[in-house]
Design an enzyme around this catalytic site. Structure first.
Site, short mmCIF file in Angstrom:
data_model
loop_
_atom_site.label_atom_id
_atom_site.label_comp_id
_atom_site.label_asym_id
_atom_site.label_seq_id
_atom_site.Cartn_x
_atom_site.Cartn_y
_atom_site.Cartn_z
N CYS A 78 93.99 -1.66 27.65
CA CYS A 78 94.70 -1.81 26.36
C CYS A 78 93.43 -2.54 25.55
CB CYS A 78 95.99 -2.54 26.22
SG CYS A 78 97.25 -1.77 27.00
N ARG B 262 88.14 1.01 27.65
CA ARG B 262 89.13 0.08 28.35
C ARG B 262 90.41 1.06 28.80
NH1 ARG B 262 88.89 -5.43 27.46
NH2 ARG B 262 90.88 -5.71 27.81
N TRP C 273 98.02 1.38 26.89
CA TRP C 273 98.03 2.08 27.99
C TRP C 273 99.70 1.85 28.55
CZ3 TRP C 273 94.32 4.10 31.25
CH2 TRP C 273 94.70 4.39 32.71
N ASN D 126 98.42 -7.03 24.55
CA ASN D 126 98.16 -6.73 25.59
C ASN D 126 98.91 -7.50 27.01
OD1 ASN D 126 96.22 -4.95 24.58
ND2 ASN D 126 94.56 -6.08 25.05
N GLY D 127 99.05 -6.50 27.84
CA GLY D 127 99.59 -7.65 29.13
C GLY D 127 101.23 -7.24 29.24
N GLU E 194 81.59 2.93 47.96
CA GLU E 194 81.33 3.05 46.78
C GLU E 194 80.78 4.49 46.03
OE1 GLU E 194 80.63 1.93 42.62
OE2 GLU E 194 81.90 1.09 44.28
N LYS F 70 82.97 6.39 43.30
CA LYS F 70 82.14 6.74 42.07
C LYS F 70 82.60 8.34 41.76
CE LYS F 70 80.95 3.29 40.18
NZ LYS F 70 82.24 2.79 40.66
N GLU G 120 86.38 9.27 41.20
CA GLU G 120 86.89 8.81 40.08
C GLU G 120 86.38 9.37 38.58
OE1 GLU G 120 86.27 4.55 39.01
OE2 GLU G 120 84.18 4.53 39.80
N HIS H 3 86.84 9.16 65.51
CA HIS H 3 88.14 8.55 65.77
C HIS H 3 89.10 8.93 64.67
CE1 HIS H 3 86.66 5.50 68.69
NE2 HIS H 3 85.63 5.29 67.93
N LYS I 276 88.62 0.16 32.30
CA LYS I 276 87.59 -0.70 32.63
C LYS I 276 88.04 -2.07 33.14
CE LYS I 276 83.22 -1.50 32.79
NZ LYS I 276 82.38 -0.86 33.85
#
Length: 605
Positions: free
Chosen positions: A2, A27, A74, A100-101, A479, A483, A486, A502, A600
């Site tokens: 948001c 964001r 969001w 927000n929240g 990582e 990347k 996503e 394994h 973000k």
């Protein structure tokens, strides 16, 4: 998640609010809206979709106002609909709020308000706020008192801004969600993050949890929850506003990948002593870590991978260090003592899971340290110590330059801690410091010569993509896979190279390319793993220096990194993998800067 933006003291509030929302698109959001105050009251426009949908709606039905608030939502409570988009108003339309929240007690508050005759038009938790303010106004409270009283009934995390009645003011507060004040020349801004208004003023006030701010065309006041005046310093943001734009690049992510040499120079500037071979962190004088017995690194996502990398560096220096996903820290409950150092790693300094982890650690008596990119963030205020990345603004959702800077800063911190813990510098400290000093130039060499795009084209139609590495190369493999998945939406997995036989080896086929990362440590074992997957028909792309002749001989393709210290090689390998992910996603025409379902800054758990 948001984004909030607000402005007052300007003549073109609609244009400024929309521009602020555009600058907060990174964001993550699914709807956008604005509310502006004018002579007819409060005008609200909000739409599902991107900010461009909001712009089209405003162009079709123009609105104007002398000040206002805006939001990118969001969805958390209620579906993605125009009605659930922010801003939300009371029944009369004289109060508008963005938030927000998460308000955790909104259900009993809503039930109580409904029993008093209030009618709700959305499924959101946010809508209780304008109704609470309205109820307080009915009971004779002034606008500011009504706002304070409404906030006083809330539980949860929030950053809230509101327009109330005929007041020429914007009311705002925060608790557990970021909110900053921009101070211009006769104009004032509120936002979730600095990029929303950096084009208009570099002067910023970082609000603390529990702060209330009232902005008018004549200035602002900041008070605590009891109404007492509090002093918050104005800080000067040294970014060139151009650094928060694409600067001619097609995507923010690609721009930020290419900004890594400069970001690394800022991260290491003044912190490397190539004459003595030591790390010089003015924040931590000699003896600062003399009493530390163990280290916990808490973080999520990319920052967790940086924490894993750092844990391997610290363990190599004989220091007990453990990397935890901060979202699991309260579940695992690792033993904490007063001699435990808990390092919180976060690009934004606002990550909800990580904030919760450090609060729990502090309550248990641990010392805490924030490693973040944002001055004045919640973590820098709540931790005992801080170490800033100085990487500059990062807009793309997929972290790139901040990961490189996190690992570089943590390598310096590991050296500094080791001096106190062991009473002396590491045996190869000088070689490591020299490698960190060369790092910006080495990264630039990769950017100038990489064949990552050709690799992405070669394997565009693959079924899946695997990444393997050992030691500090293991988090780089994780990582690299993160990347790739996503931003490309293709299946990618990272493994410790030793894990392949394994179980994961069952997934290897001729259409599952494997990226094998070589850093000069345990390379023979990783080479053995590389040959194992080749024996199953999988192509192998080695990420290695051209000094690794045997690796180069056996690999199907090579992404070359300059020869360097093994503890720095992973940073260089990661840059190559960032480029592969970027070009793969670009070939697939993915929305690289705003991957679906991601944000973000994750400010809710």
């Amino acid at each position: 998640m948001c984004g909030i933006t607000a402005c007052i003291g300007t003549e073109n509030s609609v244009e400024l609010l929309i521009d602020g929302l555009r600058r907060l698109e990174y964001r993550g959001y699914d709807s956008a809206g604005i509310a502006v105050k004018n002579e007819n009251g409060i005008s609200v426009t909000k739409r599902v979709g991107e900010v461009s949908e909001l712009v089209a709606a405003v162009e079709q039905n123009p609105i104007s106002g002398t000040f206002g608030i805006g939001h990118t939502r969001w969805a958390t409570h209620g579906g993605v609909t125009d009605g659930n988009a922010h801003p939300h108003t009371d029944e009369s339309g004289r109060i508008a709020v963005v938030h927000n929240g998460i308000i955790s007690n909104y259900q009993p508050l809503r039930a109580e308000l409904e029993s008093k005759g209030h009618t709700f038009s959305s499924e959101t938790d946010t809508e209780v706020v304008p109704h609470l303010i309205e109820e307080n106004l009915r009971n004779g409270a002034s606008p500011e008192a009504a706002f304070r009283a409404a906030i006083g009934t809330l539980s949860g995390s929030y950053a809230i801004t509101a327009i109330i009645g005929d007041e020429q003011a914007i009311f705002a507060t925060r608790s557990g969600s970021p909110l900053v004040l921009g101070v211009g020349d006769g104009e004032y801004y509120l936002a979730s993050d600095v990029p929303a208004f950096i084009q208009h003023t570099p002067r910023v006030v970082y609000l603390h949890d529990g702060d209330f701010v009232v902005t008018t065309p004549d200035g602002y006041t900041i008070t605590d929850s009891a109404g007492r005046s509090v002093d918050r310093p104005i800080e000067y943001i040294e970014w060139d506003p151009e650094t928060a734009t694409k600067g001619g690049y097609e995507h923010y992510m690609y721009k930020e990948i290419n900004e890594q040499p400069g970001a690394l120079r800022r991260t290491t500037q003044g912190r490397l002593n190539t004459h003595t071979g030591g790390a010089e962190l003015e924040e931590f004088p000699p003896g600062a870590f003399a009493d530390i017995s163990q280290i916990h690194l808490v973080a999520m996502g990319t920052s967790h991978h940086a924490g894993m990398y750092a844990a391997s560096l610290l363990n190599a220096r004989g220091i007990p260090a453990y990397a935890f996903m901060s979202g699991e820290y309260s579940v695992i409950k690792p033993p904490v003592t007063p001699n435990t150092l808990v390092i919180a790693v976060s690009q934004s300094g606002e990550t909800a899971d990580t904030l919760d982890a450090i609060r729990r650690a502090r309550a248990a008596g641990a010392r805490t340290l924030a490693l973040t990119n944002v001055v004045g963030s919640s973590m820098t205020r709540e931790c005992d110590d801080e170490l800033l990345l100085r990487a500059g603004p990062e807009i793309g959702v997929a972290a790139t330059k901040t990961f490189s800077s996190q690992v570089a800063a943590l390598a310096l911190l590991a050296e500094r801690i080791a001096e106190d813990y062991n009473g002396t510098k590491s045996p190869d400290s000088r070689e490591l410091i020299d490698a960190l000093a060369r790092l910006p130039g080495d990264v630039q060499e990769i950017l100038d010569t990489s064949i990552a795009r050709e690799i992405a084209i070669e394997y565009e139609d693959s079924d899946a993509y695997f990444f393997i590495g050992r030691g500090s190369a293991h988090p780089v493999a994780l990582e690299g896979a993160l990347k790739f998945k996503e931003i490309s939406y293709e299946h990618a997995e990272g493994f410790a190279a030793s894990e392949l036989k394994h179980g994961p080896l069952a997934l290897v086929t001729p259409i599952t390319p494997v990226f094998a990362i070589f850093t000069g440590h345990e390379d023979e074992a990783t080479l053995s793993n590389m040959k194992e997957v080749q024996a199953r028909g999988a192509p192998v792309i080695a990420v290695t220096s051209d000094e690794s002749r045997e690796v180069v001989e056996f690999a199907d393709h090579v992404l070359t990194i300059p020869d360097t210290h093994p503890e720095v090689a992973g940073i260089l390998a990661n840059v190559q993998l960032q480029l592969v992910a970027y070009h793969a996603a670009n070939l697939l025409e993915r929305p690289i800067d705003k991957p679906r379902n991601l944000a973000k800054c994750v400010t809710v758990e």
